[in-house]
Motif scaffolding. Structure first.
Motif, short mmCIF file in Angstrom:
data_model
loop_
_atom_site.label_atom_id
_atom_site.label_comp_id
_atom_site.label_asym_id
_atom_site.label_seq_id
_atom_site.Cartn_x
_atom_site.Cartn_y
_atom_site.Cartn_z
N HIS A 1 -2.92 -3.60 -9.60
CA HIS A 1 -3.53 -2.58 -8.75
C HIS A 1 -3.05 -1.15 -9.01
O HIS A 1 -3.61 -0.21 -8.46
CB HIS A 1 -3.23 -2.88 -7.27
CG HIS A 1 -3.60 -4.25 -6.83
ND1 HIS A 1 -2.86 -5.36 -7.15
CD2 HIS A 1 -4.64 -4.69 -6.06
CE1 HIS A 1 -3.42 -6.44 -6.61
NE2 HIS A 1 -4.48 -6.06 -5.96
N LYS B 1 -1.74 -8.83 1.74
CA LYS B 1 -2.48 -7.57 1.85
C LYS B 1 -3.77 -7.79 2.64
O LYS B 1 -4.23 -6.88 3.34
CB LYS B 1 -2.76 -7.01 0.46
CG LYS B 1 -1.52 -6.39 -0.17
CD LYS B 1 -1.81 -5.75 -1.50
CE LYS B 1 -2.03 -6.80 -2.56
NZ LYS B 1 -2.23 -6.20 -3.89
N HIS C 1 2.16 1.97 -3.51
CA HIS C 1 1.15 2.57 -4.40
C HIS C 1 1.00 4.07 -4.12
O HIS C 1 0.84 4.87 -5.05
CB HIS C 1 -0.19 1.88 -4.22
CG HIS C 1 -0.24 0.51 -4.82
ND1 HIS C 1 0.08 0.25 -6.12
CD2 HIS C 1 -0.59 -0.70 -4.28
CE1 HIS C 1 -0.05 -1.04 -6.37
NE2 HIS C 1 -0.46 -1.63 -5.27
N ASN D 1 -6.99 -2.68 -1.86
CA ASN D 1 -6.39 -1.43 -1.37
C ASN D 1 -7.44 -0.49 -0.78
O ASN D 1 -7.12 0.39 0.01
CB ASN D 1 -5.71 -0.67 -2.52
CG ASN D 1 -4.62 -1.47 -3.18
OD1 ASN D 1 -4.39 -2.62 -2.86
ND2 ASN D 1 -3.93 -0.86 -4.12
N TYR E 1 0.83 -1.20 0.00
CA TYR E 1 0.00 0.00 0.00
C TYR E 1 0.87 1.26 0.00
O TYR E 1 0.57 2.24 -0.67
CB TYR E 1 -0.93 -0.01 1.21
CG TYR E 1 -1.95 -1.12 1.18
CD1 TYR E 1 -2.42 -1.63 -0.02
CD2 TYR E 1 -2.46 -1.66 2.36
CE1 TYR E 1 -3.35 -2.65 -0.05
CE2 TYR E 1 -3.40 -2.68 2.34
CZ TYR E 1 -3.84 -3.17 1.13
OH TYR E 1 -4.77 -4.18 1.09
#
Length: 550
Positions: free
Chosen positions: A243, A491, A162, A455, A159
């Motif tokens: 993602h 995740k 990203h 996410n 995360y």
């Protein structure tokens, strides 16, 4: 055994993969991943000391973050990529140590081996890996807690990565990741200390998910309620999976005006909900289903496929030449697109697409999504009114991951058999088990509210906290919300720890409980948080709805 890995839900025999990963990774790759984690612990030992003196080594911070991400299930299967990362880790460790000593810092006399070992050849790496793996911690409960923390920070690192590529970062999160890595080799920490660190991992999990939500929505706008096309057009296409929304943006810009259509796949489906992407006429919609069906769907797509993050299945030879990887993703023999001067060049994929036939249509229709927290909260009055009137009896959070196991049909049957006065809140690819079912609506509110990618699980927490406030409740567990979550990889682990930190109890995980939870650690989670597994659909619905009536 030639390897040992139990980080994902499909761990062999429910205990661990010992010859080859069910995911497809070889024993060599598994062992090198373990050694990379060990090397990151060594880098972190020096880097944390350097931070105390005000020394910031951004290269080290970013490398640790990205390397953790690279070890997530189904992200990277390339042995050479991990050899290179281990070599880089040893170089970085030396650089940070030198910075520390030049600044007048000191190191302990008896530093952990992770901070001092060295090797030059692949053969030496493989020998070292045998001593640095998961089973090197002999105490089963300590091992379980250490790995729970490591898998949590792997998810956290994903995360954070990203958010980072969109220009958002929190130094405190990166520092915590390194603190947690070092803690997993600190034999002075008791089981209670590790339990406390597990909860702290959940706290930083909430923080990093909030950061990523801010990064995505500030950059691309708040997701909107959207009907996503799942049919195809008669143009050559490029399929984008994973993602990473920045990769999505770059691909759309570079394909504009080329006659090439762009389709999302699996966890990239929620890109269709963002306003910034809707302006592109060649952005057609979504093709296919969850990640594990890609061996058939990549075949029929005909055009190039871009894998931006984890969720890669070892490709078949029949379409292997059409799969491109980027970022932390890797597989030997696939073409990899690097970042150069902050940008990625997809021209090779575009030229490749021109030579391909259009996708074969595998379904028709639409999927409705875009119910992130901003959207749902804008409907708060309507939702609250439906709850107060009794039109909505209960919400079911069915977020998480999908997977290959036949037992995951449970989630389709569960969704089908839920009472018609219940609503499903979802995020992640678990939704593919039921997001194409005709489940109807309640007073115009769809019975499946998709917040987005795994996410975006943060949205579900925000919604729950807002409902708690609206209903003036003291405890989040008093809400008419049940949690029946499917998990697969790391995740999902950080999402679970984040929910536990927020005080959510009685979460049910399936289709199996994590193999890395020892009986004693599992009991702690059961006793303190009411964590449970799943049984069969009818019994579980009765149990959940019984809780609703209690």
């Amino acid at each position: 055994m030639s390897m040992f890995c139990f980080q994902c839900q499909e761990a062999a025999k429910g205990t661990g993969c010992t010859v080859r990963g069910v995911c497809g990774k070889t024993d060599n790759v598994a062992n090198l991943q373990d050694l990379l984690i060990y090397a990151l612990k060594g880098v972190s030992i020096y880097n944390l000391e350097a931070k105390k003196l005000g020394i910031k080594n951004e290269a080290a911070d970013q490398f640790i973050m990205e390397s953790l991400f690279a070890t997530i299930t189904n992200a990277n299967f390339d042995k050479n990529a991990f050899v290179d990362r281990i070599k880089t880790a040893l170089v970085l460790r030396g650089e940070v140590k030198e910075q520390l000593l030049k600044a007048g810092g000191k190191t302990e006399d008896n530093l952990h081996d992770a901070a001092t070992w060295s090797a030059d050849s692949v053969e030496e790496f493989m020998v070292k890996a045998e001593k640095a793996g998961v089973l090197s911690t002999e105490n089963e409960d300590v091992r379980s807690l250490r790995e729970l923390i490591i898998y949590g920070i792997k998810g956290m690192a994903a995360y954070a990565k990203h958010a980072y590529v969109l220009g958002y970062k929190e130094d405190s999160t990166l520092e915590f990741i390194q603190k947690a890595l070092v803690a997993t080799i600190d034999d002075s920490l008791s089981a209670d200390d590790l339990v406390a660190l597990t909860m702290e991992t959940g706290k930083f999990g909430v923080n990093v998910m909030a950061l990523l939500d801010k990064a995505n929505t500030t950059t691309y706008g708040n997701p909107e309620i959207t009907k996503v096309n799942i049919a195809v057009r008669n143009n050559p296409g490029i399929l984008i999976s994973g993602h990473d929304l920045k990769d999505m943006e770059a691909l759309l810009k570079q394909t504009e005006g080329t006659g090439i259509d762009v389709y999302t796949h699996s966890e990239m489906l929620p890109a269709n909900y963002y306003p910034a992407f809707k302006k592109y006429d060649h952005f057609v919609g979504n093709y296919g289903n969850a990640w594990w069906k890609q061996d058939k769907e990549f075949e029929s797509f005909n055009g190039p496929i871009l894998m931006t993050t984890n969720c890669l299945v070892p490709p078949k030879d029949s379409y292997k030449d059409r799969v491109y990887t980027t970022s932390v993703v890797g597989f030997e023999g696939l073409k990899h697109i690097e970042t150069e001067n902050g940008e990625k060049n997809f021209s090779a994929m575009i030229e490749h697409a021109r030579k391909c036939q259009p996708p074969v249509e595998i379904e028709r229709g639409e999927i409705v999504g875009g119910f992130a927290h901003n959207t749902v909260l804008s409907l708060a009055d309507k939702v609250v009114g439906a709850v107060k009137s009794g039109a909505i009896k209960r919400f079911f959070v069915m977020a998480g991951c999908d997977g290959r196991m036949k037992s995951r049909d449970y989630y389709t049957e569960f969704a089908e058999q839920l009472p018609k006065d219940t609503v499903i809140l979802t995020a992640g690819c678990a939704k593919y088990r039921y997001n194409k079912l005709e489940l109807g609506d309640i007073g115009g509110i769809p019975r499946v509210l998709d917040a987005g990618q795994c996410n975006d699980s943060y949205s579900l927490a925000v919604i729950a906290l807002k409902l708690k406030e609206v209903f003036e409740l003291e405890d989040i567990n008093e809400l008419p919300i049940s949690y029946n979550i499917a998990w697969y990889e790391q995740k999902a682990v950080i999402v679970l720890l984040a929910l536990l930190y927020l005080g959510v109890k009685n979460i049910h995980l399936g289709p199996t409980l994590p193999a890395f939870l020892s009986p004693n650690v599992a009991n702690v989670l059961v006793e303190n948080f009411g964590i449970g597994g799943i049984t069969d659909v009818e019994k579980d619905i009765q149990m959940f709805m019984g809780e609703a009536l209690a």
